[in-house]
Design a protein around this motif. Structure first.
Motif, mmCIF file in Angstrom:
data_model
loop_
_atom_site.group_PDB
_atom_site.id
_atom_site.type_symbol
_atom_site.label_atom_id
_atom_site.label_comp_id
_atom_site.label_asym_id
_atom_site.label_seq_id
_atom_site.Cartn_x
_atom_site.Cartn_y
_atom_site.Cartn_z
ATOM 1 N N ARG A 178 -8.565 -0.861 -2.079
ATOM 2 C CA ARG A 178 -9.436 0.279 -1.797
ATOM 3 C C ARG A 178 -9.966 0.859 -3.106
ATOM 4 O O ARG A 178 -9.308 0.814 -4.139
ATOM 5 C CB ARG A 178 -8.672 1.346 -1.010
ATOM 6 C CG ARG A 178 -8.325 0.878 0.412
ATOM 7 C CD ARG A 178 -7.835 2.011 1.276
ATOM 8 N NE ARG A 178 -6.669 2.649 0.717
ATOM 9 C CZ ARG A 178 -6.522 3.971 0.642
ATOM 10 N NH1 ARG A 178 -7.480 4.773 1.035
ATOM 11 N NH2 ARG A 178 -5.409 4.486 0.138
ATOM 12 N N ALA A 179 -11.170 1.428 -3.000
ATOM 13 C CA ALA A 179 -11.827 1.938 -4.212
ATOM 14 C C ALA A 179 -11.008 3.036 -4.882
ATOM 15 O O ALA A 179 -10.947 3.111 -6.115
ATOM 16 C CB ALA A 179 -13.215 2.451 -3.865
ATOM 17 N N ASP A 180 -10.348 3.875 -4.085
ATOM 18 C CA ASP A 180 -9.618 4.979 -4.721
ATOM 19 C C ASP A 180 -8.367 4.474 -5.441
ATOM 20 O O ASP A 180 -7.981 5.007 -6.485
ATOM 21 C CB ASP A 180 -9.269 6.077 -3.713
ATOM 22 C CG ASP A 180 -8.316 5.605 -2.646
ATOM 23 O OD1 ASP A 180 -8.377 4.420 -2.283
ATOM 24 O OD2 ASP A 180 -7.489 6.412 -2.176
ATOM 25 N N LEU A 181 -7.738 3.427 -4.907
ATOM 26 C CA LEU A 181 -6.583 2.859 -5.610
ATOM 27 C C LEU A 181 -7.040 2.213 -6.918
ATOM 28 O O LEU A 181 -6.415 2.389 -7.971
ATOM 29 C CB LEU A 181 -5.853 1.833 -4.735
ATOM 30 C CG LEU A 181 -4.704 1.089 -5.430
ATOM 31 C CD1 LEU A 181 -3.633 2.052 -5.919
ATOM 32 C CD2 LEU A 181 -4.078 0.056 -4.497
ATOM 33 N N ARG A 182 -8.145 1.497 -6.844
ATOM 34 C CA ARG A 182 -8.683 0.873 -8.068
ATOM 35 C C ARG A 182 -8.980 1.941 -9.118
ATOM 36 O O ARG A 182 -8.676 1.779 -10.303
ATOM 37 C CB ARG A 182 -9.954 0.085 -7.718
ATOM 38 C CG ARG A 182 -10.529 -0.711 -8.875
ATOM 39 C CD ARG A 182 -11.750 -1.510 -8.419
ATOM 40 N NE ARG A 182 -12.263 -2.353 -9.492
ATOM 41 C CZ ARG A 182 -13.111 -1.934 -10.420
ATOM 42 N NH1 ARG A 182 -13.528 -0.679 -10.431
ATOM 43 N NH2 ARG A 182 -13.541 -2.772 -11.363
#
Lengths: 193, 116
Positions: free
Chosen positions: B24-28
């Motif tokens: 997911r973008a937020d984890l990245r």
């Protein structure tokens, strides 16, 4: 499918880490895109919990960043090292929750207009379910070998065991998975294939 | 495990690969924020500390500091303590050398005033 198994040559990973240590954030992005997605899939399958898996991926990657300035060329590859760290973190979590019932990852609601997609999700869920029933070490070996496509020597380095032990674990794990899934053929549309 | 079992398992594995969660973008973004913060922390380290660490590892600094202290203390004791009457002549010669050569070279009479 090939995309999941693609990775740069080993020297490439170490070179990226060295570039990051030298201040290159593009190298950090490249390493993140290379390692984190596979690590997330692995941890999610080990824990049966995508949220916990995300925590572990972030922690393992953080340890890699901290290690970067002191990284010795010639030691384990960065990806192998991170997988080993994550394996230990997963083991700690599993020990802490010992006695509890492992959670199976939630499967999102199926789209009504995609029967084949529905079937695929059901099969994926059945496999994840069966994986959670395997002993921890067998699950590690099977996931790394058959779902992440790592080589036996790479898995041996991650699990800190010999290649023969890896082969034994994967073989026993596959047998158990097959036995577990055998009873679900009709239910999951296998007999129509 | 027979061929039928293997083929069946492969179908499940293929399905599981296709359904695997992506990053997911937020984890990245969190991972890269950690990377950035780590880099800032590393670059904020004093340069001399990094130089010492680079030479011999993190244990070098306390070791070096201890060595300097011991050297200065030994030097001072040797200079300050009076020699007993029965000391051999070479000891007087060594002190003479310190007075004539070493002390002027260092620029101070009291080594503790050197700022170690």
């Amino acid at each position: 499918m090939q995309r999941m198994h693609a990775k740069p040559p080993p020297a490439g990973q170490a070179a990226l880490l060295a570039r990051f240590a030298g201040g290159d954030m593009d190298a950090a992005e490249a390493l993140t895109d290379l390692i984190a997605p596979r690590l997330l899939r692995y941890c999610a399958r080990m824990l049966g919990d995508p949220v916990e898996a995300e925590d572990i991926v972030q922690e393992a990657m953080l340890r890699l960043w901290r290690m970067a300035p002191d990284w010795q060329d010639g030691q384990a590859q960065p990806m192998t090292w991170v997988f080993r760290v994550a394996t230990n973190l997963c083991t700690d979590r599993l020990r802490r929750r010992r006695g509890g019932v492992p959670e199976i990852p939630e499967i999102a609601d199926a789209q009504p207009d995609a029967d084949t997609h529905l079937m695929q999700r059901a099969r994926a869920a059945a496999l994840e379910d069966a994986l959670m029933d395997l002993p921890e070490r067998q699950r590690q070996a099977v996931v790394l070998r058959h779902l992440e496509g790592l080589s036996n020597p790479e898995i041996a380095a991650i699990m800190m065991i010999g290649v023969e032990a890896v082969e034994s674990l994967t073989a026993r794990g596959k047998r158990q998975l097959a036995a577990r899934l055998r009873g679900q053929r009709a239910e999951l549309g296998y007999e129509d294939e | 495990m027979n061929d039928k079992d293997s083929a069946e398992l492969e179908i499940y594995v293929t399905a599981a690969r296709a359904e695997a969660p992506g990053l997911r973008a937020d984890l990245r973004a969190r991972i890269l924020a950690d990377a950035q913060a780590t880099q800032v922390a590393v670059q904020a380290r004093p340069r001399w500390k990094g130089w010492f660490s680079g030479l011999t590892g993190h244990w070098a600094l306390p070791g070096a500091a201890g060595g300097v202290t011991a050297t200065v203390a030994g030097f001072w004791i040797g200079v300050a303590a009076p020699l007993p009457m029965e000391s051999p002549l070479w000891m007087y010669a060594a002190l003479e050398y310190l007075d004539v050569v070493a002390v002027p070279l260092l620029g101070v009479v009291d080594p503790l005033a050197m700022g170690f």
